[in-house]
Design an enzyme around this catalytic site. Sequence first.
Site, PDB file in Angstrom:
ATOM      1  N   TYR A 282      16.870   5.792 -17.637  1.00 29.76           N
ATOM      2  CA  TYR A 282      16.339   4.708 -16.796  1.00 29.76           C
ATOM      3  C   TYR A 282      17.476   3.885 -16.178  1.00 29.76           C
ATOM      4  O   TYR A 282      17.490   3.608 -14.978  1.00 29.76           O
ATOM      5  CB  TYR A 282      15.436   3.814 -17.649  1.00 29.76           C
ATOM      6  CG  TYR A 282      14.741   2.714 -16.887  1.00 29.76           C
ATOM      7  CD1 TYR A 282      13.550   2.963 -16.203  1.00 29.76           C
ATOM      8  CD2 TYR A 282      15.267   1.431 -16.841  1.00 29.76           C
ATOM      9  CE1 TYR A 282      12.917   1.956 -15.497  1.00 29.76           C
ATOM     10  CE2 TYR A 282      14.640   0.419 -16.137  1.00 29.76           C
ATOM     11  CZ  TYR A 282      13.461   0.684 -15.467  1.00 29.76           C
ATOM     12  OH  TYR A 282      12.833  -0.315 -14.766  1.00 29.76           O
TER      13      TYR A 282
ATOM     14  N   LYS B 122      18.522   3.375 -12.154  1.00 30.46           N
ATOM     15  CA  LYS B 122      18.573   2.088 -11.447  1.00 30.46           C
ATOM     16  C   LYS B 122      19.982   1.796 -10.933  1.00 30.46           C
ATOM     17  O   LYS B 122      20.144   1.179  -9.867  1.00 30.46           O
ATOM     18  CB  LYS B 122      18.069   0.963 -12.360  1.00 30.46           C
ATOM     19  CG  LYS B 122      16.595   1.107 -12.755  1.00 30.46           C
ATOM     20  CD  LYS B 122      15.659   1.151 -11.542  1.00 30.46           C
ATOM     21  CE  LYS B 122      14.193   1.151 -11.945  1.00 30.46           C
ATOM     22  NZ  LYS B 122      13.288   1.159 -10.776  1.00 30.46           N
TER      23      LYS B 122
HETATM   24  C1  BGC Z   1      12.117  -2.362 -17.635  1.00 30.84           C
HETATM   25  C2  BGC Z   1      11.364  -3.144 -18.679  1.00 30.84           C
HETATM   26  C3  BGC Z   1      12.277  -4.181 -19.333  1.00 30.84           C
HETATM   27  C4  BGC Z   1      13.022  -4.990 -18.301  1.00 30.84           C
HETATM   28  C5  BGC Z   1      14.045  -5.932 -18.912  1.00 30.84           C
HETATM   29  C6  BGC Z   1      12.762  -3.325 -16.694  1.00 30.84           C
HETATM   30  O1  BGC Z   1      13.404  -2.655 -15.657  1.00 30.84           O
HETATM   31  O2  BGC Z   1      11.229  -1.471 -16.975  1.00 30.84           O
HETATM   32  O3  BGC Z   1      10.855  -2.259 -19.675  1.00 30.84           O
HETATM   33  O4  BGC Z   1      11.480  -5.050 -20.130  1.00 30.84           O
HETATM   34  O5  BGC Z   1      13.674  -4.138 -17.397  1.00 30.84           O
HETATM   35  O6  BGC Z   1      14.822  -5.325 -19.910  1.00 30.84           O
END
Ligand code: BGC
Length: 270
Positions: A168, A172
């Site tokens: 993830y 990003k």
């Molecule tokens: C995530 C969340 C997380 C947040 C802060 C987001 O991009 O999808 O799961 O709570 O970031 O950490």
Amino acid sequence: MDARNAPLAGQKAIVTGASSGIGAAIARAFAAAGAVVGVNHHGDVAATQAIIDDIARAGGKGIALAADVSVEAEVQAMVRDFVAREGRLDILVANAGIQRDALFAEMRLADWQRVLDVNLTGQFLAAREAVRCFLKQGVVEGVSRAAGKIICMSSVHQVIPWAGHVNYAASKGGVMLLMQSLAQEVAPHRIRVNAIAPGAIETAINRPAWSTPEALKRLLTLIPYGRAGKVDDIAKAALWLASDESDYVTGTTLFVDGGMTLYPAFADNG
Ligand code: BGC
């Protein structure tokens, strides 16, 4: 509708991943601001219809757009069909995103790949179709000062490393430079490209992090502003970035995170 109440009057927008969470809130806010909104979903027909019905009850117009954002042909068909119906595209919110969390040593290639496919390749595919439309259209007097606007949904994890979520965070981080490089390339065509980096917003993606008092207490140690975010916090930022109010803003990431990126652990230490 005047420009103050309806800053997106006459504009046509597509929001990907709009059947729930942040995307749904943006779709509603854009429709309330006067845009016709393509509500993209990946199979969640009932939830999408409920959003479109709400929009209609409020006097707006939403259109359901089924597509897996990671599949080139589906994204192309989605944009083609929307433009065939509505005549143009002015705004894309590349919002669709998922998590498939695992410790690194246990992460399956499929979990790595799916997250990169949806979160990064999905933004590439949608943004590319949008840019193609914007280049064809150019600036249209009376619609917007820009030929088109793209908003990439990023995350605080474009800069905050996140153990257990390497796929993830990598996606990003990729979105950040996709956004900046694209913004640089298309600015001369009067196309604006920006990102929003939400912090912890209460949606289904992070329910375990906020839905019990103990979890919320832990979460709040990461948020100087002292509350979890709401989807409307993000929708308001998206509305501003999509409107001419932000006409001189391109290539930037707007952090909407209650201060999560301010290293709160350093407040009384270090
Ligand atoms: C995530 C969340 C997380 C947040 C802060 C987001 O991009 O999808 O799961 O709570 O970031 O950490």
